[in-house]
Design an enzyme around this catalytic site. Sequence first.
Site, short mmCIF file in Angstrom:
data_model
loop_
_atom_site.label_atom_id
_atom_site.label_comp_id
_atom_site.label_asym_id
_atom_site.label_seq_id
_atom_site.Cartn_x
_atom_site.Cartn_y
_atom_site.Cartn_z
N GLY A 127 -8.37 -5.38 -8.46
CA GLY A 127 -8.80 -6.77 -8.32
C GLY A 127 -7.84 -7.57 -7.45
O GLY A 127 -7.85 -8.81 -7.46
N ASN A 135 9.20 -5.90 -0.64
CA ASN A 135 9.36 -4.45 -0.83
C ASN A 135 9.28 -3.68 0.50
O ASN A 135 9.82 -2.59 0.61
CB ASN A 135 8.25 -3.99 -1.79
CG ASN A 135 8.00 -2.50 -1.73
OD1 ASN A 135 8.80 -1.71 -2.22
ND2 ASN A 135 6.89 -2.10 -1.10
N LYS A 155 20.43 -2.56 3.58
CA LYS A 155 20.11 -2.82 2.16
C LYS A 155 21.23 -3.61 1.47
O LYS A 155 20.96 -4.42 0.59
CB LYS A 155 19.84 -1.50 1.43
CG LYS A 155 18.53 -0.83 1.84
CD LYS A 155 17.31 -1.69 1.54
CE LYS A 155 16.01 -0.92 1.65
NZ LYS A 155 14.82 -1.78 1.46
N ASN A 214 2.18 -7.90 10.44
CA ASN A 214 3.40 -7.24 10.89
C ASN A 214 4.56 -8.15 10.51
O ASN A 214 4.66 -9.27 11.01
CB ASN A 214 3.36 -7.03 12.41
CG ASN A 214 4.63 -6.35 12.91
OD1 ASN A 214 5.60 -6.17 12.15
ND2 ASN A 214 4.64 -5.98 14.17
N GLU A 236 20.95 -11.51 -9.29
CA GLU A 236 21.38 -10.19 -9.79
C GLU A 236 20.73 -9.05 -9.02
O GLU A 236 19.61 -9.18 -8.50
CB GLU A 236 21.01 -10.03 -11.27
CG GLU A 236 21.72 -11.00 -12.20
CD GLU A 236 23.23 -10.77 -12.30
OE1 GLU A 236 23.70 -9.70 -11.84
OE2 GLU A 236 23.92 -11.64 -12.83
N TYR A 294 20.84 2.19 7.29
CA TYR A 294 20.02 1.85 6.11
C TYR A 294 20.90 1.24 5.01
O TYR A 294 20.54 0.22 4.41
CB TYR A 294 19.34 3.13 5.63
CG TYR A 294 18.40 2.97 4.47
CD1 TYR A 294 17.18 2.31 4.60
CD2 TYR A 294 18.71 3.51 3.21
CE1 TYR A 294 16.30 2.18 3.53
CE2 TYR A 294 17.84 3.39 2.14
CZ TYR A 294 16.63 2.73 2.30
OH TYR A 294 15.77 2.61 1.24
N SER A 340 18.31 -0.59 -2.41
CA SER A 340 18.48 0.87 -2.52
C SER A 340 19.86 1.15 -3.08
O SER A 340 20.81 0.38 -2.85
CB SER A 340 18.36 1.51 -1.14
OG SER A 340 18.89 2.83 -1.17
N SER A 384 0.82 -1.21 0.00
CA SER A 384 0.00 0.00 0.00
C SER A 384 0.85 1.27 0.00
O SER A 384 0.33 2.37 -0.07
CB SER A 384 -0.93 0.02 1.23
OG SER A 384 -0.15 0.09 2.41
N ALA A 406 23.73 -0.31 5.32
CA ALA A 406 24.19 -1.65 5.72
C ALA A 406 23.06 -2.67 5.58
O ALA A 406 23.28 -3.79 5.11
CB ALA A 406 24.70 -1.61 7.16
N1 LIG Z 1 11.04 5.94 -1.79
C1 LIG Z 1 12.34 5.92 -2.12
O1 LIG Z 1 12.95 6.94 -2.46
C2 LIG Z 1 13.09 4.60 -2.09
C3 LIG Z 1 14.33 4.54 -2.72
C4 LIG Z 1 15.04 3.34 -2.69
C5 LIG Z 1 14.50 2.24 -2.07
N2 LIG Z 1 13.29 2.33 -1.45
C6 LIG Z 1 12.75 1.13 -0.79
O2 LIG Z 1 11.51 0.83 -1.38
C7 LIG Z 1 10.68 0.16 -0.44
C8 LIG Z 1 9.33 0.85 -0.37
O3 LIG Z 1 9.55 2.16 0.11
P1 LIG Z 1 8.47 3.35 -0.07
O4 LIG Z 1 9.21 4.55 -0.42
O5 LIG Z 1 7.36 2.90 -0.93
O6 LIG Z 1 8.02 3.51 1.44
P2 LIG Z 1 6.58 3.51 2.09
O7 LIG Z 1 5.59 4.22 1.24
O8 LIG Z 1 6.76 3.97 3.50
O9 LIG Z 1 6.20 1.97 2.11
C9 LIG Z 1 6.91 1.08 2.92
C10 LIG Z 1 5.97 -0.03 3.30
O10 LIG Z 1 6.66 -0.98 4.14
C11 LIG Z 1 5.74 -1.43 5.12
N3 LIG Z 1 6.44 -1.86 6.32
C12 LIG Z 1 7.53 -1.31 6.91
N4 LIG Z 1 7.85 -2.00 8.02
C13 LIG Z 1 6.94 -3.02 8.11
C14 LIG Z 1 6.72 -4.07 9.04
N5 LIG Z 1 7.48 -4.26 10.11
N6 LIG Z 1 5.68 -4.92 8.82
C15 LIG Z 1 4.89 -4.75 7.76
N7 LIG Z 1 5.04 -3.76 6.84
C16 LIG Z 1 6.05 -2.91 7.04
C17 LIG Z 1 4.85 -0.23 5.41
O11 LIG Z 1 3.59 -0.70 5.85
P3 LIG Z 1 2.46 0.22 6.53
O12 LIG Z 1 2.63 1.63 6.03
O13 LIG Z 1 1.18 -0.41 6.06
O14 LIG Z 1 2.67 0.14 7.99
C18 LIG Z 1 4.75 0.46 4.05
O15 LIG Z 1 3.63 0.03 3.32
C19 LIG Z 1 11.45 0.15 0.87
O16 LIG Z 1 12.11 -1.09 1.02
C20 LIG Z 1 12.45 1.27 0.70
O17 LIG Z 1 13.60 1.11 1.50
C21 LIG Z 1 12.55 3.48 -1.46
#
Ligand SMILES: NC(=O)c1ccc[n+]([C@@H]2O[C@H](COP(=O)([O-])OP(=O)(O)OC[C@H]3O[C@@H](n4cnc5c(N)ncnc54)[C@H](OP(=O)(O)O)[C@@H]3O)[C@@H](O)[C@H]2O)c1
Length: 261
Positions: free
Chosen positions: A53, A87, A158, A60, A241, A154, A141, A16, A156
């Site tokens: 759909g 993710n 990733k 958690n 990869e 972070y 990341s 989400s 480390a």
């Molecule tokens: N946005 C960026 O610039 C970026 C860049 C590089 C990599 N990433 C990586 O991409 C991924 C998605 O990031 P995003 O930017 O889309 O962040 P986001 O909108 O905050 O989404 C992260 C999701 O992870 C879930 N989550 C975190 N800890 C959790 C736990 N203990 N149990 C269950 N769910 C958990 C959250 O769930 P709830 O909100 O429902 O609690 C949230 O839906 C992450 O791994 C992030 O490190 C993001």
Amino acid sequence: MRLGLGGKAVLVTGGSGLLGSAIVRRLAAEGAVPIIHYRSGATAAHGLADDTGGIPLRANLLEESEVDALIERAVERAGPLAGVVANAGGWPGPPVPTRDMTLERWRRTLDQNLTTAFLTSRAYLKHVHEVGHGSLVFVGSAAARFGEDGFADYAAAKSAVTYGLVQTLAREIVASAPRGRVNAVSPTWIPPSAQAEAAAEQRLKRALATVPLGRAASAGDVASVVAWLLSDDASGYVTGEVIQVSGGMSGRLLPPPSAEQ
Ligand SMILES: NC(=O)c1ccc[n+]([C@@H]2O[C@H](COP(=O)([O-])OP(=O)(O)OC[C@H]3O[C@@H](n4cnc5c(N)ncnc54)[C@H](OP(=O)(O)O)[C@@H]3O)[C@@H](O)[C@H]2O)c1
């Protein structure tokens, strides 16, 4: 290119969130059945399910029993899982130099990004062992490759996911599933909206200084590579990869000298 994902069930953790929802929409556009995992984002997950759909499921990802149950419930609802996108995770913010970083923050960040990935992959690999096939994609990341000042925790976490887990699980999975694959995408910063982009203009300039393509990533840029990696038709000979979705990023600028020095 046709990805051949039609009718296939794929679980997206953190489905989400910003990137997760783009992955869910992309998979739905390919005809897949997305399982939309969420923890606190119930409203967003259910809205996304109505649009795509998909099937929203809560867990958690730091509770072992909840992660195992998530995979079981997903299989009950949608059948064998052709893929999982690990993710869920997130940025700890604000930046803290390592000399000042608390152990509490270090542990929290590793839990959120590494332990969630471990528990998700462990639960999925048990399912892969039963059905004899599967594809796992982690979301890493650019910090894993280039580091990130103020975010040693972070970077480390990733790195552990995209290098330690990916390489190891790509070898382990074939004992259960001869064509099973494990890969990762490593995106650069994805600004959440044009407004946030403007507010963070200074940060964006620094972030783009070594990016030949000269723009920040969009969630769609990352989602299309994830879909490609999930597809046996498109990437069936790609495993172990880490695909950098970073506009060609070749490094980071050094931090400005601190006034304290
Ligand atoms: N946005 C960026 O610039 C970026 C860049 C590089 C990599 N990433 C990586 O991409 C991924 C998605 O990031 P995003 O930017 O889309 O962040 P986001 O909108 O905050 O989404 C992260 C999701 O992870 C879930 N989550 C975190 N800890 C959790 C736990 N203990 N149990 C269950 N769910 C958990 C959250 O769930 P709830 O909100 O429902 O609690 C949230 O839906 C992450 O791994 C992030 O490190 C993001």
